[in-house]
Design a protein around this motif. Sequence first.
Motif, PDB file in Angstrom:
ATOM      1  N   TYR A 108     -53.418  61.663 -29.658  1.00 20.86           N
ATOM      2  CA  TYR A 108     -52.155  62.145 -30.204  1.00 20.86           C
ATOM      3  C   TYR A 108     -51.191  62.591 -29.120  1.00 20.86           C
ATOM      4  CZ  TYR A 108     -54.219  61.780 -34.785  1.00 20.86           C
ATOM      5  OH  TYR A 108     -54.786  61.286 -35.920  1.00 20.86           O
ATOM      6  N   LEU A 109     -51.688  63.262 -28.103  1.00 19.39           N
ATOM      7  CA  LEU A 109     -50.794  63.679 -27.033  1.00 19.39           C
ATOM      8  C   LEU A 109     -50.237  62.485 -26.269  1.00 19.39           C
ATOM      9  CD1 LEU A 109     -52.544  66.881 -25.647  1.00 19.39           C
ATOM     10  CD2 LEU A 109     -50.522  66.717 -27.080  1.00 19.39           C
ATOM     11  N   LEU A 110     -50.986  61.392 -26.226  1.00 22.59           N
ATOM     12  CA  LEU A 110     -50.457  60.185 -25.597  1.00 22.59           C
ATOM     13  C   LEU A 110     -49.290  59.608 -26.398  1.00 22.59           C
ATOM     14  CD1 LEU A 110     -53.588  58.227 -24.353  1.00 22.59           C
ATOM     15  CD2 LEU A 110     -51.882  59.425 -23.004  1.00 22.59           C
ATOM     16  N   MET A 111     -49.359  59.711 -27.697  1.00 23.24           N
ATOM     17  CA  MET A 111     -48.257  59.222 -28.528  1.00 23.24           C
ATOM     18  C   MET A 111     -46.996  60.059 -28.290  1.00 23.24           C
ATOM     19  SD  MET A 111     -49.573  56.652 -30.029  1.00 23.24           S
ATOM     20  CE  MET A 111     -50.656  56.426 -28.639  1.00 23.24           C
ATOM     21  N   ILE A 112     -47.168  61.376 -28.187  1.00 23.16           N
ATOM     22  CA  ILE A 112     -46.027  62.251 -27.906  1.00 23.16           C
ATOM     23  C   ILE A 112     -45.484  61.953 -26.507  1.00 23.16           C
ATOM     24  CG2 ILE A 112     -45.281  64.654 -27.730  1.00 23.16           C
ATOM     25  CD1 ILE A 112     -46.141  64.107 -30.525  1.00 23.16           C
ATOM     26  N   ALA A 113     -46.397  61.725 -25.546  1.00 24.98           N
ATOM     27  CA  ALA A 113     -45.964  61.387 -24.184  1.00 24.98           C
ATOM     28  C   ALA A 113     -45.191  60.071 -24.179  1.00 24.98           C
ATOM     29  CB  ALA A 113     -47.167  61.303 -23.257  1.00 24.98           C
ATOM     30  N   GLY A 114     -45.606  59.133 -25.017  1.00 23.15           N
ATOM     31  CA  GLY A 114     -44.847  57.884 -25.134  1.00 23.15           C
ATOM     32  C   GLY A 114     -43.443  58.129 -25.649  1.00 23.15           C
ATOM     33  N   GLY A 115     -43.313  59.052 -26.610  1.00 27.80           N
ATOM     34  CA  GLY A 115     -41.984  59.423 -27.094  1.00 27.80           C
ATOM     35  C   GLY A 115     -41.152  60.060 -25.999  1.00 27.80           C
ATOM     36  N   LEU A 116     -41.764  60.889 -25.160  1.00 34.43           N
ATOM     37  CA  LEU A 116     -41.041  61.505 -24.048  1.00 34.43           C
ATOM     38  C   LEU A 116     -40.595  60.455 -23.033  1.00 34.43           C
ATOM     39  CD1 LEU A 116     -43.133  64.749 -23.445  1.00 34.43           C
ATOM     40  CD2 LEU A 116     -41.010  64.489 -24.719  1.00 34.43           C
ATOM     41  N   CYS A 117     -41.416  59.436 -22.828  1.00 37.15           N
ATOM     42  CA  CYS A 117     -41.009  58.334 -21.945  1.00 37.15           C
ATOM     43  C   CYS A 117     -39.821  57.579 -22.534  1.00 37.15           C
ATOM     44  CB  CYS A 117     -42.175  57.386 -21.702  1.00 37.15           C
ATOM     45  SG  CYS A 117     -43.455  58.085 -20.647  1.00 37.15           S
ATOM     46  N   ALA A 118     -39.802  57.433 -23.844  1.00 34.36           N
ATOM     47  CA  ALA A 118     -38.646  56.801 -24.495  1.00 34.36           C
ATOM     48  C   ALA A 118     -37.405  57.663 -24.303  1.00 34.36           C
ATOM     49  CB  ALA A 118     -38.933  56.591 -25.975  1.00 34.36           C
ATOM     50  N   GLY A 119     -37.572  58.985 -24.343  1.00 37.35           N
ATOM     51  CA  GLY A 119     -36.451  59.875 -24.054  1.00 37.35           C
ATOM     52  C   GLY A 119     -35.953  59.687 -22.628  1.00 37.35           C
ATOM     53  N   ALA A 120     -36.866  59.458 -21.685  1.00 41.81           N
ATOM     54  CA  ALA A 120     -36.474  59.192 -20.297  1.00 41.81           C
ATOM     55  C   ALA A 120     -35.702  57.889 -20.185  1.00 41.81           C
ATOM     56  CB  ALA A 120     -37.707  59.152 -19.405  1.00 41.81           C
ATOM     57  N   LEU A 121     -36.134  56.885 -20.931  1.00 43.62           N
ATOM     58  CA  LEU A 121     -35.402  55.611 -20.919  1.00 43.62           C
ATOM     59  C   LEU A 121     -34.006  55.772 -21.510  1.00 43.62           C
ATOM     60  CD1 LEU A 121     -38.207  53.088 -21.935  1.00 43.62           C
ATOM     61  CD2 LEU A 121     -37.161  53.399 -19.681  1.00 43.62           C
ATOM     62  N   ALA A 122     -33.898  56.596 -22.552  1.00 46.07           N
ATOM     63  CA  ALA A 122     -32.577  56.862 -23.133  1.00 46.07           C
ATOM     64  C   ALA A 122     -31.696  57.593 -22.120  1.00 46.07           C
ATOM     65  CB  ALA A 122     -32.718  57.683 -24.413  1.00 46.07           C
ATOM     66  N   ALA A 123     -32.281  58.489 -21.333  1.00 52.97           N
ATOM     67  CA  ALA A 123     -31.514  59.189 -20.307  1.00 52.97           C
ATOM     68  C   ALA A 123     -31.062  58.225 -19.220  1.00 52.97           C
ATOM     69  CB  ALA A 123     -32.354  60.315 -19.707  1.00 52.97           C
ATOM     70  N   LEU A 124     -31.945  57.315 -18.828  1.00 45.69           N
ATOM     71  CA  LEU A 124     -31.571  56.319 -17.814  1.00 45.69           C
ATOM     72  C   LEU A 124     -30.494  55.377 -18.336  1.00 45.69           C
ATOM     73  CD1 LEU A 124     -35.048  55.426 -16.271  1.00 45.69           C
ATOM     74  CD2 LEU A 124     -33.169  56.682 -15.184  1.00 45.69           C
TER      75      LEU A 124
END
Length: 140
Positions: free
Chosen positions: A25-41
Amino acid sequence: MSDATGWLVAAGVLVVLELFSGTFYLLMIAGGLCAGALAALAGFGGAVQLIVAAALGVVGTVVLHRSRFGHSRRGNTARDPNVNIDIGQRVEVDRWHEGHARVKYRGALWDVELGPGAHAQPGVFKIVEVQGSRLIVSAA
């Protein structure tokens, strides 16, 4: 520190915490955070980054929960042949005394009890469960 770096640091922390938890489950949340990083980029604002991270984290968590990996199997380990190599093996009982017996199995003496549907008569029985030093047997 840029927004993307902040998102990636938070994702890295969750991945490290995941190593200690043993769930995905924490990996799924981490994947969402990576998507947030892509949105920032990509140049989106903070609100869009947050929505993207939250949406993908929730979607990943729901998909994981509905998959076969989302539920741990809490079966009876005393009856699971994948946990205990004795399940399914055969023992020979020479005599019974009120539903109990003593047999030599794997070089040691074991207490044997009849399982449901088994009858107390001498013969070969199959081990269906192990409870401590007791073997629960059924008819072979």
